[in-house]
Design an enzyme around this catalytic site. Structure first.
Site, mmCIF file in Angstrom:
data_model
loop_
_atom_site.group_PDB
_atom_site.id
_atom_site.type_symbol
_atom_site.label_atom_id
_atom_site.label_comp_id
_atom_site.label_asym_id
_atom_site.label_seq_id
_atom_site.Cartn_x
_atom_site.Cartn_y
_atom_site.Cartn_z
ATOM 1 N N ILE A 1 -78.891 2.016 31.180
ATOM 2 C CA ILE A 1 -78.099 1.050 31.950
ATOM 3 C C ILE A 1 -78.504 1.098 33.415
ATOM 4 O O ILE A 1 -78.420 2.152 34.037
ATOM 5 C CB ILE A 1 -76.584 1.341 31.846
ATOM 6 C CG1 ILE A 1 -76.167 1.483 30.386
ATOM 7 C CG2 ILE A 1 -75.792 0.242 32.523
ATOM 8 C CD1 ILE A 1 -74.720 1.915 30.206
ATOM 9 N N LYS B 1 -72.688 13.718 35.715
ATOM 10 C CA LYS B 1 -72.905 12.302 35.992
ATOM 11 C C LYS B 1 -71.880 11.778 37.000
ATOM 12 O O LYS B 1 -72.202 10.980 37.878
ATOM 13 C CB LYS B 1 -72.842 11.514 34.689
ATOM 14 C CG LYS B 1 -74.022 11.842 33.761
ATOM 15 C CD LYS B 1 -73.766 11.340 32.350
ATOM 16 C CE LYS B 1 -74.942 11.615 31.427
ATOM 17 N NZ LYS B 1 -74.601 11.330 30.017
ATOM 18 N N ARG C 1 -94.421 23.517 26.874
ATOM 19 C CA ARG C 1 -94.408 24.958 26.652
ATOM 20 C C ARG C 1 -95.260 25.342 25.457
ATOM 21 O O ARG C 1 -95.936 26.360 25.454
ATOM 22 C CB ARG C 1 -92.969 25.444 26.427
ATOM 23 C CG ARG C 1 -92.300 25.855 27.724
ATOM 24 C CD ARG C 1 -90.944 26.423 27.454
ATOM 25 N NE ARG C 1 -90.149 25.435 26.730
ATOM 26 C CZ ARG C 1 -88.866 25.592 26.405
ATOM 27 N NH1 ARG C 1 -88.247 26.704 26.738
ATOM 28 N NH2 ARG C 1 -88.205 24.658 25.756
ATOM 29 N N ARG C 2 -95.233 24.486 24.421
ATOM 30 C CA ARG C 2 -95.951 24.830 23.195
ATOM 31 C C ARG C 2 -96.948 23.728 22.852
ATOM 32 O O ARG C 2 -96.606 22.770 22.143
ATOM 33 C CB ARG C 2 -94.966 25.018 22.044
ATOM 34 C CG ARG C 2 -94.183 26.332 22.160
ATOM 35 C CD ARG C 2 -93.013 26.344 21.209
ATOM 36 N NE ARG C 2 -92.031 25.340 21.607
ATOM 37 C CZ ARG C 2 -90.960 25.007 20.891
ATOM 38 N NH1 ARG C 2 -90.741 25.588 19.727
ATOM 39 N NH2 ARG C 2 -90.112 24.095 21.323
ATOM 40 N N GLY D 1 -80.755 8.572 24.263
ATOM 41 C CA GLY D 1 -81.792 8.223 23.300
ATOM 42 C C GLY D 1 -83.142 8.153 23.982
ATOM 43 O O GLY D 1 -83.239 7.855 25.175
#
Lengths: 433, 433
Positions: free
Chosen positions: B138, B207, B47-48, B306
């Site tokens: 995982i 999930k 977007r930027r 992460g």
């Protein structure tokens, strides 16, 4: 390719094979839905057709002509659960030469001669799947072959033999001796009458070779694996580890060297901290710990053996190769592009826990420490236990090459003040440098 | 299809996207070897474009024209790591309409409208892979989609949200309140400034919907998932669980009903025994426990979030779809053949741990027990704590339907001898019937 059905030939109908037959029958509607065509059992090759078998096995499908079965024109998929090198290898090669895809649970054959099987698969345009060969029901090879293929694996650390884990767990829990724990494992059917393949680490070494090859995209055979069994582990070793907050496990360890240019593959008992995820793996369970650069630490846990769990893994592979055949696709081939050599055990970097029976007089520690220093092995902790004739030094080293540690032990044995090297055990899973 | 290279379009270049770019650069030789052709980054939609980014990202590749990028003729694979419903969905659909394969980490979109994405994939002859959408690094979806496809999954029980696991682990370890533990998680970057999606269970519910669909070959959306968060968990609840040998975890639970004709999907805090493999999952780690008929109990453990771990999963999928494109094959499609309905929470069979503040006089237990009996809920254990104004009854039930348990609680609240229902928590992972 539109097909009315896909035909499966089964080689072997023992503990695993009979469960494969049962699942093929019981799950036939589900399997057909998942594959897009029904599976049909074309025949089951056995040595003794007259033997009593699971009711699921139709006697009309039994044959002693395994070679004839695997080369039959109508057979699409060959499932090999005989085990051992021959006749399994010849039958698999015959099948692949005719373009049949192969699902096998045969760790010994893959670890000894996987290259030949993979080449035959490539030449025959066939698939070779072998999830059940390592850690039974645990989906482990597919994650390594496929999920982690965009990552770089650093290390695989696993409990891949249920028999030895059961024995060591009993020793840890009840204080039993190795012999008593082995007898109990035999009584419960966890260990064979001749337990050599398990307790001497041959089974784990074959699995380590397969895991290392997949993890590092290189070729590793069972002969490349440094192997030590658990027969020398005493109740005293287990108790001493326990007192220090460790547990002894038979580990299969596959690791890249620090420069990334070679791999080390080894199977030996080791002390791991009780806080390590592998420490809690009890009884005959298996678990494999994988460290990858981006994914970080992963662990896979489950039943490593047994008819139904192993058959579950075989069925997963059958579905995969069946789907591949229908779509005209092929599964992953052998990946050996990295071509990394396997370094000798001496170059492996590890830590030692050492118990020395020493004479109890001043200056002992100085002389012992001098031997460590001579080999550039630094000592992390040392403590003295007992007095007089019972005096013992217990040392834990920092990381050093196995060669330096071995040379240290050799020199310690030569010291007059060392009455005996009472115990030497590697320490793993503890990231202290 | 022989190709000089396969071109990848990346949508989004935040925490995960920049790690995907880094890995594509750093691992390019390995990836090319694994795929059979090099990958080339065709463009990165952001977007930027002026924003400061990881050095790995070539500014010349940045574009704000995401739609133009995903429909470019030379693009083979679109990787979507924007998250959220729009514009992610429109961009994915545009890409698939042009036959591009898609790799996405977008759990919210898959859980809300996975059916549309899967249909577009089928119609476009494209692959849709989404390993990174659940449990980050995982390898979990591939085992469920492929390894266990010859087995029958009974239950999936998982810790799939790292933020809430971190908070509950802190509460368990240090005795902190929810508010303090949340603040610490925010300070460490484990929780967002607005933690609603995590602490109210929305993330875990998305999930759970994805996992249930794959495990049971049926279609489940986030709206089907019974959801309770952890904001009401007090330090006293955690301490009380601890005293009984339990730990409180936010669980995603997907289970077949006992007759196999429906599935239940729920996210809520629950007490699990400390001996359960999930109890040892600390900090922000994720772990998912799978029970299958033949495979038995399996567990998958690792980092659930992460940049690098998630990017590792994305890369594994990129390699898979790239290999499929080269060989003209396709990965597994949506498998919904079982078509099982999702039953309401009331039909779920579970156990309750209940703390009641009661008046301390004879006959209290008899009157309380009568309420349980009225709803056919049998009591496993009961103990009285404190006296007088502090008198408390702590009960654990056997398994019963959630509706019966809820009705029991309602009636208990109406009893004059019950001053307050101080705590109600489900108990899981403990196979007492």
């Amino acid at each position: 390719m539109k097909r009315d059905s896909l035909k499966v030939a089964l080689l072997g109908c023992g503990v695993v094979g009979s469960q494969v037959v049962r699942l093929l029958n019981e799950q036939s509607a589900d399997l057909a839905a998942r594959i897009g065509a029904p599976l049909e059992l074309a025949g089951v090759a056995v040595r003794r057709p007259g033997r009593k078998r699971d009711a699921a096995v139709d006697p009309a499908l039994l044959t002693t002509d395994a070679e004839g079965l695997v080369t039959r024109d109508d057979v699409d998929i060959v499932v090999e659960v005989i085990g051992g090198i021959e006749p399994a290898r010849s039958l698999i090669l015959s099948a692949m030469a005719k373009g049949k895809s192969v699902v096998t649970a045969n760790k010994a054959l893959l670890a000894e001669d996987g290259a030949t099987l993979h080449r035959a698969a490539r030449e025959g345009g066939a698939d070779l799947y072998y999830e059940a060969s390592v850690a039974g029901a645990i989906p482990l090879l597919r994650p390594l072959r496929e999920s982690l293929t965009g990552d770089r694996v650093r290390r695989v650390l696993g409990i891949v033999n249920g028999t030895t884990n059961y024995i060591l767990d009993q020793m840890d829990t009840t204080g039993a001796s190795f012999t008593d724990a082995l007898e109990e494992a035999q009584a419960l059917g966890y260990a064979e009458a001749d337990p050599t393949a398990d307790v001497e680490g041959f089974d784990a070494a074959a699995k380590a070779a397969i895991l290392a090859g997949l993890a590092f995209h290189t070729r590793v055979t069972a002969a490349d694996v440094h192997r030590e069994g658990i027969t020398e582990i005493t109740a005293a070793d287990v108790a001493s580890a326990k007192a220090m907050g460790y547990v002894i496990k038979l580990l299969a360890i596959c690791a890249r060297s620090e420069d990334g240019r070679s791999v080390g593959v080894r199977v030996h008992p080791a002390m791991i901290p009780r806080s390590h995820p592998l420490a809690g793996v009890r009884e005959a369970y298996n678990a494999v710990f994988v460290e990858a650069e981006s994914a970080g630490q992963l662990m896979f846990y489950g039943k490593g053996a047994g008819g139904a769990p192993t058959a579950s893994a075989v069925l997963g592979d059958i579905v995969a190769v069946a789907r591949n055949r229908l779509s005209g696709a092929r599964g992953p081939e052998e990946s050996v592009y990295a071509g990394l050599p396997v370094h000798p055990m001496g170059e492996t970097v590890t830590r030692y826990h050492i118990s020395l029976d020493v004479t109890d007089k001043p200056g002992v520690l100085a002389r012992v420490a001098e031997i460590f220093a001579r080999h550039d092995v630094s000592i992390q902790t040392v403590r003295q236990e007992g007095h007089g004739d019972d005096a013992q030094l217990v040392l834990v080293t920092h990381r050093a090459t196995d060669a330096a540690l071995t040379a240290t032990i050799t020199n310690l044995r030569e010291l007059d003040i060392v009455r005996a090297v009472a115990g030497v055990m590697r320490v793993e899973g503890d990231e202290t440098p």
